[in-house]
Design a protein around this motif. Structure first.
Motif: not given
Lengths: 176, 429
Positions: B36-64
């Motif tokens: 399990q990765l803590p939220e603060d370092i997940i953000a480090e990964v997420l900032k590198r993902i294309p925006v279209k996929m980030l929008v889709q990732c809103k449906s991963v979980s409530k914390s995301w």
């Protein structure tokens, strides 16, 4: 290089070491394996270096309870290359080829704990590349995240975000 | 890896057994519970993902969803990337196409393009300005203004400005429409202007409150603002236009400070007698400009603080064999990964074969051209980064208004308590 020191560890970490052995730094993994490294390597690890600085260099054995003996050699290998200025695209590609998804995440946690900026940036990009263009289900599995939406909430979200669900790669089997 | 360690002789035989045991322990752990990765370092990964996929990732979980909607994350994501897209548009209310960066390094490569069309304007639109991946577009012959983020496919129809609404039926036109970000108030502001009996009326819309106001002073009045084929440039809380002095026709750059809500003039370039500022634009988050003094090269000047100019690059122009051929109009767009300057070559009309996109190599002083997938004719370019920015409508913020009301009541009550306390003390003295 690795040797078992669980019995000596407590005494070592608080005792003053004699000057002759201060040339190397001993990193003790969470499972009590000692890795001896050059001080320059320790400099790459901000957490370790600040520990050394705080004790004016008197303590050279550093316990790293959050890092396993499985991950530490990878971290050391990366730091060695980094100091030698030999971090190339080829090296990085070879480096991650050896790692499965779980190992990448473990190393990522280790890099975060040790505060190694370069390794952290590199592994963030590796994880980002591994999940790029994958399905939401794949992402959940990858990070071990539980879906906490109700079926109604999820259906509504999916409808809103329908335009983003085009061009997603089919899920390949997890390599773990 | 451990196997390798053993074979390398890096482990003594003494610990072989132990390591073997560890190995099995770790392998079994891998199968049972994912790390399990803590939220603060997940953000480090997420900032590198294309925006279209980030929008889709809103449906991963409530914390995301929470991470992805967090203004701090949205800001971090935006500043992590250099420009990723170019929009090529025709000013005559048409569709835009989008090109993804970085560009294919092969010479003469074909660029993939994608047609952009925001939902409410099937009959074409006009891009007026953009800032942080947010576009201000007009539809239905300039009548409605829409705020649009093409990266997340979100839009919002902005309220009509009172002055323009009252006078547009009488033939007054709104030629200026620009957007900027006020970091002091965390608010986007749109400035529009209408010609009214020879004077300019400036109106300002706060996107947080969705309300308009008229700008009191007419500082800009002595200057003519260039609006044809040169969009305003919005960078770091300032909006810039090319302006010219009505008396001397000398070109200047005018700045609107979005935070202070004031106009000012930029100092002239250190070069002599700059009469003709050809272009202004945003390269590497700096205002850039050039002027022409000959037919063979030009210098691009850049300023970060809207005060000091530095020479960014010198561009050699493509030689014209026939001196009577009108020269191309060079619009610098951005630097590519290998240090080339991407330039849009605007020709004269749809049949000008010289027009197109090209990368200029400053060392070789050479150009390589790109071919667009669709044969598109464009007049204007916009270079931007995909972002998750989208200022909410005031109705979404209703609860925050009520909470500030609550805070005010609390403060009032608190001050009453202090006053009564002081009064008590005074009487006891």
């Amino acid at each position: 290089m690795a040797e078992e020191v669980s019995s000596q560890m407590n005494s070592l970490s608080i005792s003053e070491t004699n000057p002759s052995s201060s040339a190397t730094i001993s990193l003790v993994s969470g499972d009590d394996i000692v890795f001896k490294v050059e001080p320059t390597i320790a400099k790459e690890m901000e957490t370790v270096q600040s520990f050394i600085d705080e004790t004016d260099g008197k303590i050279t054995t550093i316990p790293l309870p959050n890092i396993s003996s499985h991950d530490l050699p990878y971290v050391i290998e990366y730091c060695e290359k980094s100091i030698a200025g030999k971090i190339t695209k080829e090296f990085e590609a070879e480096f991650v080829k050896k790692l499965n998804n779980e190992e990448v995440k473990e190393l990522f946690l280790a890099a975060n704990y040790l505060n190694i900026k370069k390794l952290l940036d590199f592994l963030s990009q590796v994880i980002a590349d591994r999940i790029a263009n994958k399905s939401v289900e794949y992402v959940r599995r990858y990070f071990g995240i539980e879906n906490d939406f109700t079926p109604e909430e999820e259906a509504k979200l999916r409808e809103e975000l329908a335009w983003t669900f085009t061009g997603v790669d089919p899920d390949d089997e997890d390599e773990n | 890896m451990l196997q390798r360690l053993l074979s390398d002789g890096r482990c003594t035989s003494f610990v072989q057994e132990l390591v073997e045991e560890l190995h099995t322990r770790f392998s079994s752990k891998h199968i049972s519970a994912p790390v399990q990765l803590p939220e603060d370092i997940i953000a480090e990964v997420l900032k590198r993902i294309p925006v279209k996929m980030l929008v889709q990732c809103k449906s991963v979980s409530k914390s995301w969803t929470r991470i992805l909607m967090d203004p701090i994350f949205i800001n971090m994501q935006f500043h992590f990337h250099s420009p990723t897209r170019i929009v090529l548009s025709n000013v005559n209310h048409t569709y835009s196409i989008s090109v993804s960066l970085p560009l294919n390094p092969n010479p003469n490569s074909v660029l993939n393009t994608q047609q952009l069309c925001p939902p409410p304007c099937e009959h074409g639109f006009c891009i007026k300005d953009y800032c942080n991946g947010l576009f201000v577009i007009t539809v239905r012959h300039e009548k409605s203004i829409i705020l649009w983020n093409p990266s997340i496919s979100q839009y919002r129809v902005l309220p009509p400005s009172p002055f323009f609404e009252n006078h547009c039926s009488r033939g007054f036109s709104r030629d200026i429409c620009a957007i900027g970000y006020d970091s002091s108030k965390d608010d986007y502001k749109m400035i529009t202007s209408t010609f009214f009996y020879g004077a300019r009326i400036f109106e300002l819309l706060s996107l947080n409150s969705n309300s308009w106001k008229q700008l009191p002073d007419a500082e800009s009045a002595p200057y003519h603002m260039e609006t044809f084929l040169q969009r305003p440039v919005s960078i770091n809380g300032s909006i810039f236009w090319i302006a010219s002095d009505k008396a001397s026709y000398k070109h200047m750059i005018m700045r609107f400070d979005v935070c202070q809500e004031r106009f000012s003039l930029l100092p002239a370039l250190p070069d002599v007698n700059v009469r003709n500022v050809c272009w202004i634009g945003d390269i590497n988050q700096s205002l850039c400009t050039y002027y022409l003094s000959n037919n063979s090269y030009f210098h691009i000047w850049s300023t970060r603080d809207a005060f000091n100019w530095v020479k960014l690059i010198t561009v050699s122009m493509i030689p014209e064999p026939n001196p009577r051929t009108p020269s191309l109009y060079y619009v610098p767009l951005c630097f590519t990964e290998n240090g080339e300057l991407l330039i849009s070559l605007r020709g004269y009309g749809i049949f000008d074969r010289r027009r197109g996109l090209a990368a200029y190599d400053p060392n070789e002083q050479s150009y390589r051209r790109f071919v667009l997938e669709e044969n598109t004719y464009w007049l204007e370019e916009a270079v931007y980064s995909d972002s998750l920015f989208f200022p909410k409508e005031p109705s979404d913020q209703a609860c925050s208004h009520s909470s500030s009301g609550f805070l005010k009541k609390m403060l009032l009550r608190f001050s009453h308590t202090i006053f009564s306390h002081l009064a008590c003390n005074a009487t006891s003295d």
